[in-house]
Motif scaffolding. Structure first.
Motif, mmCIF file in Angstrom:
data_model
loop_
_atom_site.group_PDB
_atom_site.id
_atom_site.type_symbol
_atom_site.label_atom_id
_atom_site.label_comp_id
_atom_site.label_asym_id
_atom_site.label_seq_id
_atom_site.Cartn_x
_atom_site.Cartn_y
_atom_site.Cartn_z
ATOM 1 N N UNK A 418 8.396 84.262 8.735
ATOM 2 C CA UNK A 418 8.852 82.929 9.136
ATOM 3 C C UNK A 418 8.005 82.417 10.301
ATOM 4 N N UNK A 419 7.804 83.263 11.285
ATOM 5 C CA UNK A 419 7.036 82.856 12.464
ATOM 6 C C UNK A 419 5.599 82.519 12.085
ATOM 7 N N UNK A 420 4.976 83.381 11.272
ATOM 8 C CA UNK A 420 3.580 83.143 10.875
ATOM 9 C C UNK A 420 3.449 81.871 10.047
ATOM 10 N N UNK A 421 4.402 81.626 9.161
ATOM 11 C CA UNK A 421 4.346 80.412 8.335
ATOM 12 C C UNK A 421 4.361 79.161 9.207
ATOM 13 N N UNK A 422 5.257 79.129 10.189
ATOM 14 C CA UNK A 422 5.356 77.958 11.062
ATOM 15 C C UNK A 422 4.114 77.824 11.929
ATOM 16 N N UNK A 423 3.704 78.906 12.574
ATOM 17 C CA UNK A 423 2.554 78.841 13.476
ATOM 18 C C UNK A 423 1.277 78.490 12.721
ATOM 19 N N UNK A 424 1.038 79.170 11.599
ATOM 20 C CA UNK A 424 -0.204 78.931 10.858
ATOM 21 C C UNK A 424 -0.245 77.527 10.264
ATOM 22 N N UNK A 425 0.863 77.063 9.710
ATOM 23 C CA UNK A 425 0.894 75.733 9.090
ATOM 24 C C UNK A 425 0.693 74.644 10.136
ATOM 25 N N UNK A 426 1.399 74.766 11.261
ATOM 26 C CA UNK A 426 1.280 73.758 12.303
ATOM 27 C C UNK A 426 -0.120 73.741 12.902
ATOM 28 N N UNK A 427 -0.711 74.914 13.088
ATOM 29 C CA UNK A 427 -2.060 74.968 13.661
ATOM 30 C C UNK A 427 -3.104 74.388 12.714
ATOM 31 N N UNK A 428 -2.946 74.631 11.436
ATOM 32 C CA UNK A 428 -3.883 74.040 10.469
ATOM 33 C C UNK A 428 -3.809 72.515 10.527
ATOM 34 N N UNK A 440 -7.622 65.423 20.955
ATOM 35 C CA UNK A 440 -8.729 66.205 21.505
ATOM 36 C C UNK A 440 -8.541 67.679 21.207
ATOM 37 N N UNK A 441 -7.319 68.088 21.009
ATOM 38 C CA UNK A 441 -7.023 69.473 20.667
ATOM 39 C C UNK A 441 -5.532 69.682 20.611
ATOM 40 N N UNK A 442 -5.125 70.748 19.929
ATOM 41 C CA UNK A 442 -3.712 71.073 19.831
ATOM 42 C C UNK A 442 -3.525 72.456 19.245
ATOM 43 N N UNK A 443 -2.457 73.120 19.626
ATOM 44 C CA UNK A 443 -2.164 74.438 19.068
ATOM 45 C C UNK A 443 -0.676 74.720 19.212
#
Length: 492
Positions: A418-428, A440-443
Motif C-alpha cells: 500500500x505504501x509503495x503504491x501511493x509513494x511510487x504513483x504520486x512521485x511518478x 520546479x520539483x516535487x516528491x
C-alpha cells in the motif's frame, strides 16, 4: 479447496495508479437570474452548463440595460453577466450556476398596466424584463382571455415578453387596436440580499445559497475551483462565508473565492487597503479586486471576468493553474465606479494596490490586463503558498488531485505494498509535472517520524508531499552601467 488440474490465470492490482487531474478553475457563481425565462425550478439548485444555449435554457438571459444615473449599461441579473462573460467573452466551460432568486418571494408587480395588440399582427411587446409568464392576465371590460387558448406569451432576445393573440375563424381571439388590461408579476433581483447568498440548511435538510457548494462534487464529480457572488461579495458576511466554504469542501477539497471591493463606498484607490482590513478580507482563499471594468458602455464586476480569465489561462497551459492570471487580457476598455465615474491610474498606483493584496486592471503595455499576483492575505501573510495566487491554486489543485487519485486506496491493508503504491504513483505524477515545468520539483515521502506506532495501529498513514510551484516573476530588473573600457574601441 477444489481439485485443480490444468492452467489458470490470476491478476494482481497494478502497482502504479494513474493520476486523476482535478480541474482547477471551474467557476461557481451564486447570483440572480431572470428565472421566469428559464426553468423556474432552478432555484437554489446547482446546474452544470457547457454551452451558452444550455445556460440560457436553464436560467434565461437579459442583456445589459442603460442606467441613466451612471450613463452605463448594467446587468440587472448577475447570472446574465456571468453567462455573457463565460461563453461570449472568454469561451470557457464547464461552469456551475446557482440561482438564489426565488420567484415566489423575490418578485414585484409589473409596471405595465395596459397593452394594445397590433391590428395586423395581433402582437405587442411588454417593455419590461423579468416577467413571470405564468402570472400574466389579459382582459378587457367584458372578457378575460386565457393564455394558451386566446393568446401566447414568449420572450424576445431582449428579455421582454411578446404577447400574440391566437387566431379564430373570424380573426384574432383577443381584441386588437384597443387598450387591454395587463397584469403580471416579475422577478425582482433587488430583493435578493446577502442572507440569500449565504443561505443555510433548513430543519428538514434543504440547503440554500453557499451551503450548496457541498452538493457540486456529489452531483457532477467536479471539484469547485472558484467561487464568486458578483454584486454581493462586497458584503463582509458573504465574503467570510465564501472563504470558509473554500476550505474543506465535502470535508477534503479546497477552492478559492473572488471578492469585489464595492465601488459604491470605496471610490478612491487609497481607501482599498483600509476597507480590506476593516472588513477582514485577509484570507488566503480570497482574491480582492477593485474597481469595476467597462467594455465600451457596459459595466462588469471584476470578479466575473477574473473567474472566467483564470480557467482560460489554465486551458492555455495544459489545464494546470501554475500560470498567474496577472498580465493576461481582460475584455475591457476602461475602469469605472458604480456611479459611472471613470477611474484612471498608472503602474505606480497599480503597484501600491498590489502591495496591499488587491488585484486591479492596468492599461500600460499590451492593452488592458489583469494586474496582480497576490491573494487577499498579503501583506499580513507572506507565506509563499498562501500569498501568491498561482501557488495557492497549485496547492489546491495538487491536493484535490491526490485526494481523487488515492481515494480508491482507502481501507486497503496498510502494508508495504500500500505504501509503495501511493509513494511510487504520486512521485511518478509529480516527476511528470516537473518535466513539463509545471512545478520546479516535487516528491512524496513516507516518514517514520510522522507516523507514530499508535497511528499506524489505528489505520492512519501520513505521506509528506514536498512541492515547489514556480513563483510569478513579478519584477524584472536590468542594471545599466557605463563601461569605460569600450572607449578603447575608438583606437582599434
Amino acid at each position: 479447496m477444489a481439485y485443480k488440474h490444468g492452467v489458470s490465470v490470476s491478476e494482481l492490482a497494478t502497482s502504479v495508479l494513474p493520476s486523476v487531474d482535478s480541474p482547477a478553475g471551474i467557476p461557481v457563481i451564486f447570483g440572480t437570474a431572470p428565472i421566469g425565462m428559464g426553468k423556474v425550478e432552478n432555484v437554489n439548485k446547482p446546474v452544470l452548463c457547457y454551452t451558452y444555449a444550455e445556460a440560457v435554457e436553464n436560467f434565461g438571459y437579459v442583456p445589459p440595460a442603460l442606467h441613466a444615473e451612471s450613463g452605463l449599461k448594467k446587468f440587472e441579473y448577475s447570472i446574465s453577466e456571468f453567462i455573457d462573460c463565460a461563453f461570449s467573452k472568454f469561451g470557457i466551460s464547464p461552469v456551475v450556476i446557482i440561482n438564489v432568486l426565488d420567484p415566489t418571494t423575490h418578485k414585484a408587480t409589473a409596471k405595465t398596466t395596459s397593452v394594445n395588440l397590433d391590428t395586423k399582427t395581433g402582437s405587442a411587446v411588454i417593455a419590461e424584463t423579468g416577467i413571470l409568464p405564468d402570472s400574466i392576465e389579459l382582459s378587457n371590460a367584458s372578457t378575460t382571455y386565457t393564455q394558451g387558448t386566446d393568446f401566447i406569451a414568449a420572450f424576445n432576445e431582449d428579455g421582454e415578453i411578446v404577447l400574440t393573440s391566437l387566431k379564430s375563424t373570424d380573426g384574432f381571439k383577443c381584441a386588437t387596436g384597443t387598450s387591454l388590461t395587463f397584469t403580471a408579476n416579475k422577478t425582482d433581483p433587488s430583493k435578493v440580499d446577502a442572507d440569500d447568498i449565504v443561505g443555510g440548511v433548513s430543519a428538514d435538510g434543504v440547503k440554500t445559497g453557499l451551503e450548496l457548494v457541498e452538493d457540486i462534487f456529489p452531483l457532477f464529480r467536479l471539484v469547485p475551483g472558484t467561487l464568486i457572488a458578483p454584486g454581493f461579495s462586497g458584503s463582509p458576511t458573504v465574503a467570510a462565508t465564501m472563504a470558509a466554504k473554500c476550505e474543506g469542501i465535502n470535508g477534503v477539497f479546497k477552492a478559492i473565492s473572488i471578492i469585489d471591493i464595492p465601488t459604491a463606498t470605496v471610490d478612491q484607490y487609497g481607501e482599498c487597503a483600509a476597507w480590506k482590513n476593516n472588513n477582514n478580507i485577509v484570507d488566503p482563499a480570497q482574491i480582492a479586486c477593485w474597481p469595476m471594468l467597462r467594455l465600451d458602455d457596459v459595466a462588469y464586476n471584476m470578479s466575473t471576468q477574473l473567474a472566467c480569465l483564470m480557467p482560460q489561462v489554465d486551458a492555455d497551459n495544459g489545464d494546470v493553474p501554475y500560470v498567474s492570471p496577472s498580465n493576461k487580457n481582460f475584455q475591457m476598455t476602461g475602469l469605472t465606479l458604480t456611479g459611472g465615474d471613470e477611474v484612471v491610474f498608472g503602474q505606480d498606483v497599480g503597484a501600491y494596490l498590489n502591495s496591499q493584496g488587491v488585484v486591479i486592471a492596468l492599461n500600460f503595455i499590451g492593452g488592458w490586463v489583469c494586474w496582480g499576483n497576490r491573494t487577499a492575505c498579503y501583506p499580513g501573510n507572506t507565506d509563499v503558498k498562501d500569498a501568491f495566487i498561482p501557488i495557492r491554486r497549485m496547492f489546491n489543485w495538487v491536493g484535490n488531485s491526490l485526494i481523487q487519485t488515492f481515494w480508491q486506496r482507502v481501507d486497503a491493508p496498510l502494508n508495504r505494498r500500500q505504501i509503495d503504491t501511493i509513494v511510487d504513483s504520486a512521485n511518478l505524477w509529480l516527476n511528470g509535472l516537473a518535466a513539463r515545468q509545471y512545478i520546479l520539483g516535487g516528491r512524496v515521502e513516507f516518514r517514520e517520524d510522522e507516523n507514530p506506532t499508535t497511528d499506524l495501529m489505528d489505520g492512519i498513514a501520513r505521506f509528506h508531499v514536498y512541492l515547489t510551484p514556480p513563483s510569478p516573476n513579478r519584477f524584472i530588473e536590468f542594471i545599466l552601467e557605463y563601461d569605460v573600457n569600450y572607449l578603447k574601441t575608438l583606437f582599434s
